[in-house]
Design a protein around this motif. Structure first.
Motif, PDB file in Angstrom:
ATOM      1  N   HIS A   5      -8.332   0.896  10.522  1.00  0.00           N
ATOM      2  CA  HIS A   5      -6.910   0.740  10.837  1.00  0.00           C
ATOM      3  C   HIS A   5      -6.039   1.250   9.690  1.00  0.00           C
ATOM      4  N   VAL A   6      -6.377   0.868   8.467  1.00  0.00           N
ATOM      5  CA  VAL A   6      -5.605   1.314   7.296  1.00  0.00           C
ATOM      6  C   VAL A   6      -5.669   2.832   7.172  1.00  0.00           C
ATOM      7  N   TYR A   7      -6.865   3.398   7.405  1.00  0.00           N
ATOM      8  CA  TYR A   7      -7.003   4.855   7.371  1.00  0.00           C
ATOM      9  C   TYR A   7      -6.115   5.508   8.427  1.00  0.00           C
ATOM     10  N   ASN A   8      -6.171   5.003   9.635  1.00  0.00           N
ATOM     11  CA  ASN A   8      -5.390   5.586  10.728  1.00  0.00           C
ATOM     12  C   ASN A   8      -3.889   5.432  10.536  1.00  0.00           C
ATOM     13  N   GLN A   9      -3.494   4.508   9.673  1.00  0.00           N
ATOM     14  CA  GLN A   9      -2.082   4.366   9.328  1.00  0.00           C
ATOM     15  C   GLN A   9      -1.645   5.375   8.273  1.00  0.00           C
ATOM     16  N   LEU A  68       0.811  -1.211   0.000  1.00  0.00           N
ATOM     17  CA  LEU A  68       0.000   0.000   0.000  1.00  0.00           C
ATOM     18  C   LEU A  68       0.847   1.265   0.000  1.00  0.00           C
ATOM     19  N   GLU A  69       0.343   2.248  -0.720  1.00  0.00           N
ATOM     20  CA  GLU A  69       0.858   3.603  -0.704  1.00  0.00           C
ATOM     21  C   GLU A  69      -0.317   4.524  -0.400  1.00  0.00           C
ATOM     22  N   PRO A  70      -0.056   5.708   0.129  1.00  0.00           N
ATOM     23  CA  PRO A  70      -1.172   6.624   0.416  1.00  0.00           C
ATOM     24  C   PRO A  70      -2.037   6.855  -0.822  1.00  0.00           C
ATOM     25  N   ALA A  71      -3.342   6.784  -0.617  1.00  0.00           N
ATOM     26  CA  ALA A  71      -4.301   6.945  -1.708  1.00  0.00           C
ATOM     27  C   ALA A  71      -5.326   8.004  -1.338  1.00  0.00           C
ATOM     28  N   ASP A  72      -6.102   8.417  -2.330  1.00  0.00           N
ATOM     29  CA  ASP A  72      -7.120   9.439  -2.078  1.00  0.00           C
ATOM     30  C   ASP A  72      -8.324   8.875  -1.337  1.00  0.00           C
ATOM     31  N   LEU A  73      -8.611   7.593  -1.550  1.00  0.00           N
ATOM     32  CA  LEU A  73      -9.856   7.034  -1.010  1.00  0.00           C
ATOM     33  C   LEU A  73      -9.685   5.551  -0.700  1.00  0.00           C
ATOM     34  N   ILE A  74     -10.320   5.105   0.381  1.00  0.00           N
ATOM     35  CA  ILE A  74     -10.390   3.691   0.737  1.00  0.00           C
ATOM     36  C   ILE A  74     -11.840   3.248   0.603  1.00  0.00           C
ATOM     37  N   HIS A  75     -12.080   2.312  -0.287  1.00  0.00           N
ATOM     38  CA  HIS A  75     -13.448   1.811  -0.479  1.00  0.00           C
ATOM     39  C   HIS A  75     -13.595   0.480   0.251  1.00  0.00           C
ATOM     40  N   VAL A  76     -14.535   0.436   1.179  1.00  0.00           N
ATOM     41  CA  VAL A  76     -14.779  -0.759   1.977  1.00  0.00           C
ATOM     42  C   VAL A  76     -15.937  -1.535   1.345  1.00  0.00           C
ATOM     43  N   ARG A  79     -14.082   5.791  16.434  1.00  0.00           N
ATOM     44  CA  ARG A  79     -12.643   5.550  16.561  1.00  0.00           C
ATOM     45  C   ARG A  79     -11.812   6.728  16.055  1.00  0.00           C
ATOM     46  N   GLY A  80     -12.440   7.895  16.005  1.00  0.00           N
ATOM     47  CA  GLY A  80     -11.684   9.116  15.795  1.00  0.00           C
ATOM     48  C   GLY A  80     -11.515   9.588  14.376  1.00  0.00           C
ATOM     49  N   VAL A  81     -12.164   8.938  13.410  1.00  0.00           N
ATOM     50  CA  VAL A  81     -12.077   9.411  12.028  1.00  0.00           C
ATOM     51  C   VAL A  81     -12.943  10.667  11.895  1.00  0.00           C
ATOM     52  N   PRO A  82     -12.425  11.763  11.358  1.00  0.00           N
ATOM     53  CA  PRO A  82     -13.211  12.989  11.228  1.00  0.00           C
ATOM     54  C   PRO A  82     -14.452  12.779  10.353  1.00  0.00           C
ATOM     55  N   PRO A  83     -15.578  13.403  10.681  1.00  0.00           N
ATOM     56  CA  PRO A  83     -16.807  13.230   9.890  1.00  0.00           C
ATOM     57  C   PRO A  83     -16.619  13.560   8.412  1.00  0.00           C
ATOM     58  N   GLU A  84     -15.805  14.569   8.119  1.00  0.00           N
ATOM     59  CA  GLU A  84     -15.604  14.968   6.721  1.00  0.00           C
ATOM     60  C   GLU A  84     -14.782  13.945   5.935  1.00  0.00           C
ATOM     61  N   ALA A  85     -14.197  12.974   6.647  1.00  0.00           N
ATOM     62  CA  ALA A  85     -13.386  11.954   5.975  1.00  0.00           C
ATOM     63  C   ALA A  85     -14.162  10.667   5.726  1.00  0.00           C
ATOM     64  N   VAL A  86     -15.476  10.673   5.991  1.00  0.00           N
ATOM     65  CA  VAL A  86     -16.300   9.476   5.802  1.00  0.00           C
ATOM     66  C   VAL A  86     -17.464   9.809   4.869  1.00  0.00           C
ATOM     67  N   SER A  87     -17.610   9.024   3.822  1.00  0.00           N
ATOM     68  CA  SER A  87     -18.739   9.166   2.909  1.00  0.00           C
ATOM     69  C   SER A  87     -19.395   7.812   2.695  1.00  0.00           C
ATOM     70  N   VAL A  88     -20.704   7.828   2.438  1.00  0.00           N
ATOM     71  CA  VAL A  88     -21.440   6.583   2.244  1.00  0.00           C
ATOM     72  C   VAL A  88     -22.369   6.710   1.049  1.00  0.00           C
ATOM     73  N   GLY A 142      -5.121   6.675   3.517  1.00  0.00           N
ATOM     74  CA  GLY A 142      -6.239   7.219   2.759  1.00  0.00           C
ATOM     75  C   GLY A 142      -6.717   8.533   3.327  1.00  0.00           C
ATOM     76  N   ARG A 143      -7.273   9.383   2.476  1.00  0.00           N
ATOM     77  CA  ARG A 143      -7.830  10.655   2.940  1.00  0.00           C
ATOM     78  C   ARG A 143      -9.332  10.552   3.188  1.00  0.00           C
ATOM     79  N   LEU A 144      -9.963   9.533   2.590  1.00  0.00           N
ATOM     80  CA  LEU A 144     -11.415   9.420   2.670  1.00  0.00           C
ATOM     81  C   LEU A 144     -11.798   7.951   2.757  1.00  0.00           C
TER      82      LEU A 144
END
Length: 222
Positions: A66-70, A45-53, A101-110, A73-75
């Motif tokens: 966990h991956v985000y907190n590492q 992995l390298e830093p990316a713009d978005l993590i899609h779950v 778990r501390g992810v900012p609201p602006e960093a989560v989209s659904v 990803g920005r989103l």
């Protein structure tokens, strides 16, 4: 052929049978590992713009956070629609876990649109990317290990070369599935179904046309 010749033939085939049995015994587990490991795709992995779950059980969400907190990803982006197992929406459930778990609201989209397959989740992501102002040039797609080869194929099919795609497989030790898939009922089912679904995907999205394609579309699932 005299009795001595018959005995020699029987001895020959007996030796061959024993040798084949020994080879099979020594390679049996290795072959089974190869069958399961073929399905597993994971990138450095390298830093990316978005993590899609990809929609699924909570261990996917946990590992995505966990991956985000590492810092990879920005989103965080969740899809899946209504989950009958948890009687809640995949996206909202993922959002709540991330915020706790501390992810900012602006960093989560659904996107709570109901989806019928992994391929349709890739399409939801493409629609989302097309609607937002912030450019998305790289994504990390996260799911269970044995799900990753089909997932990569689907996302490459949807995005082509437009976006850099990396695959993040939930580690087996954090997943309900086992690398020794033949020892666990759920893992056996997962591996078996993934091979069936891969064949279906090739037929559905690569080779079919007309009425056949429409019929295959009616069978869409996960």
């Amino acid at each position: 052929m005299d009795s001595k010749s018959h005995q020699s033939v029987r001895t020959y085939f007996l030796i061959i049978g024993v040798l084949m049995s020994v080879v099979l015994y020594l390679t049996y587990e290795r072959i089974l590992f190869l069958v399961g490991d073929f399905l597993v795709v994971k990138d450095d992995l390298e830093p990316a713009d978005l993590i899609h779950v990809i929609a699924g059980d909570d261990h996917r969400t946990d590992y995505a956070i966990h991956v985000y907190n590492q810092g990879y990803g920005r989103l965080l982006f969740f899809t899946g629609g209504w989950c009958t197992n948890h009687h809640s929406y995949h996206g909202e459930r993922g959002r709540e876990a991330a915020l706790e778990r501390g992810v900012p609201p602006e960093a989560v989209s659904v996107d709570e649109s109901q989806v019928s397959s992994t391929f349709s989740e890739a399409l939801r992501l493409k629609e989302f990317i097309g609607k937002i102002d912030e450019p998305i040039r790289s994504i990390i797609v996260l799911s269970d290990p044995h799900h990753m080869r089909r997932t990569r194929w689907a996302y490459k099919k949807v995005f082509g070369e437009q976006i850099k795609i990396a695959m993040a497989a939930v580690p087996f030790e954090l997943s309900p599935y086992k690398r020794q898939w033949w020892e666990d009922e759920g893992s056996r089912r997962m591996v078996r179904e993934e091979y069936i679904k891969m064949l279906y995907y090739y037929a559905r999205y690569q080779f079919s046309k007309g009425r056949l394609k429409e019929w295959l579309a009616s069978l869409d699932r996960e």
